[in-house]
Design a protein around this motif. Structure first.
Motif, PDB file in Angstrom:
ATOM      1  N   GLY A 184     -42.731  -7.934  17.590  1.00  0.00           N
ATOM      2  CA  GLY A 184     -43.161  -8.632  16.393  1.00  0.00           C
ATOM      3  C   GLY A 184     -43.080  -7.748  15.162  1.00  0.00           C
ATOM      4  N   SER A 185     -43.076  -8.365  14.002  1.00  0.00           N
ATOM      5  CA  SER A 185     -42.930  -7.608  12.761  1.00  0.00           C
ATOM      6  C   SER A 185     -44.147  -6.748  12.449  1.00  0.00           C
ATOM      7  CB  SER A 185     -42.665  -8.576  11.601  1.00  0.00           C
ATOM      8  OG  SER A 185     -43.735  -9.504  11.468  1.00  0.00           O
ATOM      9  N   THR A 186     -45.309  -7.003  13.089  1.00  0.00           N
ATOM     10  CA  THR A 186     -46.519  -6.207  12.845  1.00  0.00           C
ATOM     11  C   THR A 186     -46.765  -5.174  13.946  1.00  0.00           C
ATOM     12  OG1 THR A 186     -47.887  -7.847  13.994  1.00  0.00           O
ATOM     13  CG2 THR A 186     -47.563  -8.130  11.616  1.00  0.00           C
ATOM     14  N   ALA A 187     -45.747  -4.926  14.786  1.00  0.00           N
ATOM     15  CA  ALA A 187     -45.943  -3.992  15.897  1.00  0.00           C
ATOM     16  C   ALA A 187     -46.196  -2.575  15.400  1.00  0.00           C
ATOM     17  CB  ALA A 187     -44.725  -4.023  16.814  1.00  0.00           C
ATOM     18  N   HIS A 188     -45.708  -2.214  14.238  1.00  0.00           N
ATOM     19  CA  HIS A 188     -45.865  -0.850  13.725  1.00  0.00           C
ATOM     20  C   HIS A 188     -47.179  -0.648  12.981  1.00  0.00           C
ATOM     21  CE1 HIS A 188     -44.410  -3.157  10.297  1.00  0.00           C
ATOM     22  NE2 HIS A 188     -44.903  -2.208   9.517  1.00  0.00           N
TER      23      HIS A 188
END
Length: 519
Positions: free
Chosen positions: A365-369
């Motif tokens: 997902g785009s918020t994994a970082h």
């Protein structure tokens, strides 16, 4: 006849992957445009040679005026708009016709799965149903495709090819004598009758399987009817005529309007004299090629290079249908454990040396970082809990004030009653939200009504009497216990959970009984 070049453009490298397609002849734009381009070039150079070598000076001046006039007004023809919109409609219609092609694979799977039996009659039923389905498709294609019509021009050819029997041909001939309407649907009627008979004989074990097969037969008939509709309803002829006239009129005007005139006459935009109109020829190539694309795709069942392979489709469908319902009926490989049986599923599938460069990590997902610090992960307290703590503090302060002066006891009791009322109101709202009445809410209502009644009675008695003081103390203790129970039920428990707790219910009932008998 379809030209396939997908493998040539699988990867785009260097200066592009379309360059390798420009030298192909079959299905190319050169094959479509070269007759018109050759004729246009002949007309252009005929006029140019006449202007340069045949006409005298006066006639040349007239020729130049006509050329300037044509050049001024040919741009009023909206070729790009009309032609672009027309081609987009044709391409969309071309793809929709391909999506309407009937494929019997799904129906063959249903027939093979639902019509049970290894005897000769069960096998005959399965094969006959699929033969009728393919016969329906073949009759439909004969009506719309010249290539299929040339292959099977009469019903006798269908009998000879094995799609139809002599008895079935006789039925078709009798129907032709009665009506001239298309009868492509007749074999599907026969197929539905066979399915019903198989159900009566027990070869189909449930009605749901019968419905599934009949629905698939109806869907197949709808696709065949859709192909006939595309053949019957074409793009409006007026639009086709407008596009054709716009393109050809435009280039007839360019034969005169794009001529190179004598530079000695100092005519605007004619200061150079070339013999080859490069950009005019390119414009003709592109616009005329656009029109030829529309002409070749408007009917994809013809004999053009990019038309559908309908004859191959007829052969393929019959072979696959018989293979599914007869050769592979009730056949499957031996059931054995797969190589990942013990580990449930493979952790990673192997790659070859050539495919190692395409190994990728699974997408996240785009918020994994994003990482939230641990101190910021604590939840904030709710507003209702803060309100309950403030109410408890106010009640304790009110208790201290009651013990200070006898004259202010009645006033503090009134405040305490209002505080209890607010607590009961909040608890009542939560009880209404649960939509189920509880024992605790009923007791709270009785405590509230009793407190108001006691205040009414005490108002008629002197505040300094011993009996009044005893009533006040009892009332204050009861209100304090009810307030604590209300706040704890709001913060920690729901009204239903409190009602189910026997310890809390016993305390509330005992306080209520003592208050009742004190009078």
């Amino acid at each position: 006849m379809t030209v396939t070049y997908t493998s040539k453009v699988a990867s785009c490298k260097g200066f592009g992957c379309f360059w390798k397609l420009l030298l192909r002849w079959k299905g190319s734009i050169y094959k479509l445009v070269w007759p018109e381009l050759l004729f246009y070039t002949f007309l252009y150079y005929t006029c140019s040679a006449t202007y340069r070598f045949v006409l005298d000076e006066k006639q040349r001046r007239t020729f130049e005026k006509v050329s300037i006039y044509c050049e001024s007004f040919i741009d009023l023809i909206p070729v790009s708009f009309v032609l672009g919109f027309y081609v987009s409609i044709v391409v969309q219609r071309w793809w929709d016709q391909y999506m309407s092609l009937p494929w019997p694979d799904s129906l063959a799977l249903f027939v093979s799965t639902s019509i049970h039996g290894q005897d000769e009659r069960s096998r005959l039923m399965r094969r006959t149903v699929m033969r009728y389905v393919n016969l329906t498709e073949l009759i439909t294609l004969i009506m719309i495709s010249p290539t299929v019509k040339k292959r099977f021009p009469t019903l006798d050819h269908l009998v000879e090819a094995g799609f139809m029997t002599s008895n079935e041909k006789k039925i078709f001939d009798d129907l032709d004598a009665k009506t001239s309407h298309p009868k492509y649907w007749m074999p599907l009627v026969w197929a539905g009758s066979i399915v019903s008979r198989a159900r009566k004989e027990g070869r189909i074990r449930d009605d749901f399987a019968v419905k599934t097969i009949i629905d698939e037969i109806n869907r197949f008939r709808g696709l065949c009817g859709g192909l006939l509709s595309y053949d019957w309803i074409s793009i409006p002829l007026v639009y086709t005529q407008v596009v054709t006239l716009a393109v050809y009129t435009f280039f007839l005007g360019t034969i005169m309007g794009r001529q190179f005139l004598d530079p000695a006459q100092n005519i605007a935009k004619h200061t150079l004299d070339f013999y080859v109109p490069i950009f005019t020829l390119l414009q003709f190539f592109f616009y005329m090629g656009w029109l030829k694309v529309a002409e070749s795709l408007v009917n994809p069942f013809g004999e053009d290079d990019d038309d559908f392979e309908v004859n191959w489709l007829v052969d393929r469908n019959l072979q696959v249908s018989y293979l599914i319902v007869d050769e592979m009926h009730s056949e499957h490989p031996e059931l054995i454990q797969d190589m990942y049986w013990d580990e449930i599923f493979p952790q990673e599938l192997p790659y070859t040396v050539a495919a190692e460069q395409f190994r990728r990590e699974p997408p996240q997902g785009s918020t994994a970082h994003i990482e939230v610090p641990e101190p910021d992960q604590e939840f904030l307290p709710l507003l209702e809990e803060m309100d309950d703590e403030e109410d408890l503090q106010e009640e304790r302060v009110g208790d201290v004030k009651v013990d200070m002066k006898n004259g202010t006891q009645a006033i503090d009791i009134m405040k305490k009653t209002g505080s209890i009322g607010s607590s009961i109101s909040r608890m009542s709202s939560q009880t209404i939200a649960s939509r189920k009445p509880s024992m605790l809410s009923m007791l709270m209502q009785k405590v509230k009504s009793g407190s108001h009644e006691n205040m009414r009675r005490r108002s008629s008695k002197p505040l300094g009497s011993t009996t009044s003081m005893r009533h006040m103390r009892k009332q204050r203790g009861l209100m304090r216990s009810a307030s604590r129970m209300s706040s704890s039920s709001q913060v920690c428990q729901s009204p239903e959970s409190v009602a189910r707790n026997p310890t809390i219910l016993t305390q509330v009932r005992w306080d209520y009984i003592k208050r009742s008998f004190s009078y």
